[in-house]
Design a protein around this motif. Structure first.
Motif, PDB file in Angstrom:
ATOM      1  N   PHE A  71     -30.926  -6.687   5.620  1.00  0.00           N
ATOM      2  CA  PHE A  71     -30.576  -6.232   4.278  1.00  0.00           C
ATOM      3  C   PHE A  71     -29.199  -6.756   3.920  1.00  0.00           C
ATOM      4  CE2 PHE A  71     -28.647  -3.217   1.314  1.00  0.00           C
ATOM      5  CZ  PHE A  71     -29.605  -3.208   0.319  1.00  0.00           C
ATOM      6  N   GLU A  72     -29.027  -7.040   2.628  1.00  0.00           N
ATOM      7  CA  GLU A  72     -27.728  -7.502   2.135  1.00  0.00           C
ATOM      8  C   GLU A  72     -27.571  -7.076   0.685  1.00  0.00           C
ATOM      9  OE1 GLU A  72     -25.401 -11.771   1.648  1.00  0.00           O
ATOM     10  OE2 GLU A  72     -26.996 -11.558   3.130  1.00  0.00           O
ATOM     11  N   VAL A  73     -26.382  -6.590   0.339  1.00  0.00           N
ATOM     12  CA  VAL A  73     -26.060  -6.223  -1.040  1.00  0.00           C
ATOM     13  C   VAL A  73     -24.709  -6.862  -1.371  1.00  0.00           C
ATOM     14  CG1 VAL A  73     -24.993  -4.010  -0.382  1.00  0.00           C
ATOM     15  CG2 VAL A  73     -25.859  -4.334  -2.715  1.00  0.00           C
ATOM     16  N   THR A  74     -24.591  -7.368  -2.599  1.00  0.00           N
ATOM     17  CA  THR A  74     -23.355  -8.027  -3.032  1.00  0.00           C
ATOM     18  C   THR A  74     -22.577  -7.095  -3.951  1.00  0.00           C
ATOM     19  OG1 THR A  74     -24.408 -10.185  -2.836  1.00  0.00           O
ATOM     20  CG2 THR A  74     -22.419 -10.066  -4.192  1.00  0.00           C
ATOM     21  N   LEU A  75     -21.269  -7.028  -3.702  1.00  0.00           N
ATOM     22  CA  LEU A  75     -20.368  -6.155  -4.454  1.00  0.00           C
ATOM     23  C   LEU A  75     -19.118  -6.925  -4.852  1.00  0.00           C
ATOM     24  CD1 LEU A  75     -20.571  -3.145  -1.962  1.00  0.00           C
ATOM     25  CD2 LEU A  75     -21.820  -3.357  -4.117  1.00  0.00           C
ATOM     26  N   ASP A  76     -18.314  -6.323  -5.715  1.00  0.00           N
ATOM     27  CA  ASP A  76     -17.040  -6.897  -6.138  1.00  0.00           C
ATOM     28  C   ASP A  76     -15.910  -5.943  -5.783  1.00  0.00           C
ATOM     29  OD1 ASP A  76     -17.929  -9.309  -7.590  1.00  0.00           O
ATOM     30  OD2 ASP A  76     -18.856  -7.865  -8.955  1.00  0.00           O
ATOM     31  N   VAL A  77     -14.769  -6.493  -5.397  1.00  0.00           N
ATOM     32  CA  VAL A  77     -13.567  -5.686  -5.170  1.00  0.00           C
ATOM     33  C   VAL A  77     -13.081  -5.183  -6.523  1.00  0.00           C
ATOM     34  CG1 VAL A  77     -11.139  -5.759  -4.464  1.00  0.00           C
ATOM     35  CG2 VAL A  77     -12.878  -6.917  -3.076  1.00  0.00           C
ATOM     36  N   ARG A  78     -12.762  -3.906  -6.575  1.00  0.00           N
ATOM     37  CA  ARG A  78     -12.207  -3.308  -7.789  1.00  0.00           C
ATOM     38  C   ARG A  78     -10.712  -3.088  -7.561  1.00  0.00           C
ATOM     39  NH1 ARG A  78     -17.212   0.609  -7.220  1.00  0.00           N
ATOM     40  NH2 ARG A  78     -16.289   0.499  -5.170  1.00  0.00           N
ATOM     41  N   ASP A  79      -9.926  -3.302  -8.584  1.00  0.00           N
ATOM     42  CA  ASP A  79      -8.472  -3.253  -8.432  1.00  0.00           C
ATOM     43  C   ASP A  79      -7.959  -1.931  -7.878  1.00  0.00           C
ATOM     44  OD1 ASP A  79      -8.131  -5.864  -9.209  1.00  0.00           O
ATOM     45  OD2 ASP A  79      -7.772  -5.375 -11.305  1.00  0.00           O
ATOM     46  N   TYR A  80      -8.623  -0.822  -8.182  1.00  0.00           N
ATOM     47  CA  TYR A  80      -8.130   0.462  -7.680  1.00  0.00           C
ATOM     48  C   TYR A  80      -8.351   0.622  -6.172  1.00  0.00           C
ATOM     49  CZ  TYR A  80     -12.965   2.202  -8.047  1.00  0.00           C
ATOM     50  OH  TYR A  80     -14.318   2.377  -7.929  1.00  0.00           O
ATOM     51  N   GLU A  81      -9.055  -0.323  -5.545  1.00  0.00           N
ATOM     52  CA  GLU A  81      -9.274  -0.266  -4.099  1.00  0.00           C
ATOM     53  C   GLU A  81      -8.161  -0.949  -3.302  1.00  0.00           C
ATOM     54  OE1 GLU A  81     -14.137  -0.301  -4.252  1.00  0.00           O
ATOM     55  OE2 GLU A  81     -13.077  -2.206  -4.318  1.00  0.00           O
ATOM     56  N   LEU A  82      -7.188  -1.511  -4.018  1.00  0.00           N
ATOM     57  CA  LEU A  82      -6.100  -2.241  -3.375  1.00  0.00           C
ATOM     58  C   LEU A  82      -4.974  -1.301  -2.965  1.00  0.00           C
ATOM     59  CD1 LEU A  82      -5.874  -5.288  -5.808  1.00  0.00           C
ATOM     60  CD2 LEU A  82      -7.313  -5.032  -3.772  1.00  0.00           C
ATOM     61  N   ASP A  83      -4.286  -1.681  -1.913  1.00  0.00           N
ATOM     62  CA  ASP A  83      -3.122  -0.903  -1.496  1.00  0.00           C
ATOM     63  C   ASP A  83      -1.850  -1.593  -1.984  1.00  0.00           C
ATOM     64  OD1 ASP A  83      -2.651  -3.020   0.297  1.00  0.00           O
ATOM     65  OD2 ASP A  83      -3.336  -1.891   2.036  1.00  0.00           O
ATOM     66  N   SER A  84      -0.707  -1.154  -1.536  1.00  0.00           N
ATOM     67  CA  SER A  84       0.563  -1.691  -2.013  1.00  0.00           C
ATOM     68  C   SER A  84       0.785  -3.142  -1.606  1.00  0.00           C
ATOM     69  CB  SER A  84       1.723  -0.823  -1.516  1.00  0.00           C
ATOM     70  OG  SER A  84       1.763  -0.827  -0.100  1.00  0.00           O
ATOM     71  N   GLN A  85       0.006  -3.654  -0.664  1.00  0.00           N
ATOM     72  CA  GLN A  85       0.109  -5.055  -0.252  1.00  0.00           C
ATOM     73  C   GLN A  85      -0.844  -5.947  -1.044  1.00  0.00           C
ATOM     74  OE1 GLN A  85      -0.871  -4.293   3.845  1.00  0.00           O
ATOM     75  NE2 GLN A  85       1.275  -4.391   4.465  1.00  0.00           N
ATOM     76  N   ALA A  86      -1.536  -5.374  -2.035  1.00  0.00           N
ATOM     77  CA  ALA A  86      -2.486  -6.081  -2.890  1.00  0.00           C
ATOM     78  C   ALA A  86      -3.718  -6.571  -2.127  1.00  0.00           C
ATOM     79  CB  ALA A  86      -1.817  -7.230  -3.639  1.00  0.00           C
ATOM     80  N   ILE A  87      -4.071  -5.848  -1.078  1.00  0.00           N
ATOM     81  CA  ILE A  87      -5.310  -6.115  -0.341  1.00  0.00           C
ATOM     82  C   ILE A  87      -6.137  -4.835  -0.322  1.00  0.00           C
ATOM     83  CG2 ILE A  87      -4.338  -7.963   1.092  1.00  0.00           C
ATOM     84  CD1 ILE A  87      -4.028  -5.918   3.369  1.00  0.00           C
ATOM     85  N   VAL A  88      -7.431  -4.981  -0.031  1.00  0.00           N
ATOM     86  CA  VAL A  88      -8.290  -3.805   0.030  1.00  0.00           C
ATOM     87  C   VAL A  88      -7.833  -2.916   1.186  1.00  0.00           C
ATOM     88  CG1 VAL A  88     -10.643  -3.002   0.477  1.00  0.00           C
ATOM     89  CG2 VAL A  88     -10.259  -4.950  -1.054  1.00  0.00           C
ATOM     90  N   ASN A  89      -7.648  -1.650   0.875  1.00  0.00           N
ATOM     91  CA  ASN A  89      -7.234  -0.680   1.881  1.00  0.00           C
ATOM     92  C   ASN A  89      -8.291  -0.582   2.971  1.00  0.00           C
ATOM     93  OD1 ASN A  89      -7.291   2.257   2.955  1.00  0.00           O
ATOM     94  ND2 ASN A  89      -5.244   2.001   2.096  1.00  0.00           N
ATOM     95  N   ASN A  90      -7.859  -0.484   4.228  1.00  0.00           N
ATOM     96  CA  ASN A  90      -8.812  -0.487   5.344  1.00  0.00           C
ATOM     97  C   ASN A  90      -9.841   0.633   5.246  1.00  0.00           C
ATOM     98  OD1 ASN A  90      -6.727   1.366   5.988  1.00  0.00           O
ATOM     99  ND2 ASN A  90      -7.211   1.231   8.150  1.00  0.00           N
ATOM    100  N   ALA A  91      -9.469   1.794   4.728  1.00  0.00           N
ATOM    101  CA  ALA A  91     -10.424   2.893   4.601  1.00  0.00           C
ATOM    102  C   ALA A  91     -11.530   2.567   3.598  1.00  0.00           C
ATOM    103  CB  ALA A  91      -9.703   4.176   4.185  1.00  0.00           C
ATOM    104  N   THR A  92     -11.241   1.702   2.646  1.00  0.00           N
ATOM    105  CA  THR A  92     -12.233   1.339   1.637  1.00  0.00           C
ATOM    106  C   THR A  92     -13.402   0.576   2.262  1.00  0.00           C
ATOM    107  OG1 THR A  92     -10.506   1.298  -0.037  1.00  0.00           O
ATOM    108  CG2 THR A  92     -12.543   0.160  -0.576  1.00  0.00           C
ATOM    109  N   TYR A  93     -13.140  -0.158   3.328  1.00  0.00           N
ATOM    110  CA  TYR A  93     -14.229  -0.867   4.012  1.00  0.00           C
ATOM    111  C   TYR A  93     -15.293   0.118   4.497  1.00  0.00           C
ATOM    112  CZ  TYR A  93     -11.477  -5.173   4.005  1.00  0.00           C
ATOM    113  OH  TYR A  93     -10.775  -6.288   3.624  1.00  0.00           O
ATOM    114  N   LEU A  94     -14.873   1.313   4.896  1.00  0.00           N
ATOM    115  CA  LEU A  94     -15.844   2.321   5.323  1.00  0.00           C
ATOM    116  C   LEU A  94     -16.770   2.688   4.166  1.00  0.00           C
ATOM    117  CD1 LEU A  94     -13.532   4.651   7.436  1.00  0.00           C
ATOM    118  CD2 LEU A  94     -14.961   2.751   8.226  1.00  0.00           C
ATOM    119  N   ASN A  95     -16.204   2.763   2.949  1.00  0.00           N
ATOM    120  CA  ASN A  95     -17.039   3.013   1.763  1.00  0.00           C
ATOM    121  C   ASN A  95     -18.022   1.874   1.537  1.00  0.00           C
ATOM    122  OD1 ASN A  95     -15.754   5.457   1.143  1.00  0.00           O
ATOM    123  ND2 ASN A  95     -14.174   4.413  -0.027  1.00  0.00           N
TER     124      ASN A  95
END
Length: 142
Positions: free
Chosen positions: A6-30
Motif C-alpha cells: 500500500f502507498e498513499v501520497t501526501l504533502d507537507v503542510r507549513d504548520y507541520e514545520l518546527d523552528s528549523q523549517a523542517i517537519v517536526n519528528n513527531a509529525t512523522y508518527l502522524n
C-alpha cells in the motif's frame, strides 16, 4: 512499489514545520498513522465502525529511523507492508519517501495489537484482512 502492499501520497503542510523549517519528528508518527488508517480503510476496515463493535487496534511499539528531513512543499509517499504476529498482534513496516527524488526520509516498524471491549483479544476480521494482505500472501499472488 517493490514488496510494498500500500502507498498513499501526501504533502507537507507549513504548520507541520518546527523552528528549523523542517517537519517536526513527531509529525512523522502522524504520517505513519495516516498511512495505516488509509490502508485499513482500503481493505474494508473502518476504525470508527470497529470501535462501535468494541474492537480497537492500538499501537504497542514504534521504532523509527529518521534519515533526512522533509521540508515545506515536499510531496511524499507513505508505504507499508504488514505481517501477522500471532492472533493479537500485527507488524507494520513503513517508509516515508520523498516523491521528487525517491529518497527514503524515515523507516518505521510498528507493532499493533487488538483490544476487544478494552482487553487484549482476537479480532477475526482484522486477522483475516491482515493475513490476506500480508507481504507473504501478496508475494504468492504475483
Amino acid at each position: 512499489m517493490k514488496d510494498w502492499i500500500f502507498e498513499v501520497t501526501l504533502d507537507v503542510r507549513d504548520y507541520e514545520l518546527d523552528s528549523q523549517a523542517i517537519v517536526n519528528n513527531a509529525t512523522y508518527l502522524n504520517y505513519f498513522e495516516h498511512g495505516r488508517h488509509m490502508f485499513m480503510r482500503t481493505i474494508g476496515l473502518d476504525f470508527a465502525e470497529l470501535h462501535t463493535q468494541g474492537i480497537d487496534p492500538v499501537v504497542v511499539n514504534i521504532e523509527v529511523d529518521y534519515r533526512q528531513s522533509l521540508r515545506s512543499g515536499d510531496r511524499f509517499s507513505v508505504r507499508l507492508k504488514v505481517e501477522p504476529r500471532g492472533r493479537l498482534r500485527y507488524r507494520f513496516t513503513q517508509q516515508i519517501v520523498r516523491s521528487s527524488d525517491g529518497v527514503v526520509m524515515a523507516d518505521a516498524r510498528i507493532t499493533a495489537a487488538t483490544l476487544v471491549n478494552g482487553r487484549p483479544g482476537p479480532a477475526p476480521m482484522i486477522q483475516e484482512a491482515v493475513e490476506k494482505f500480508s507481504s507473504h500472501e501478496a508475494e504468492k499472488r504475483r
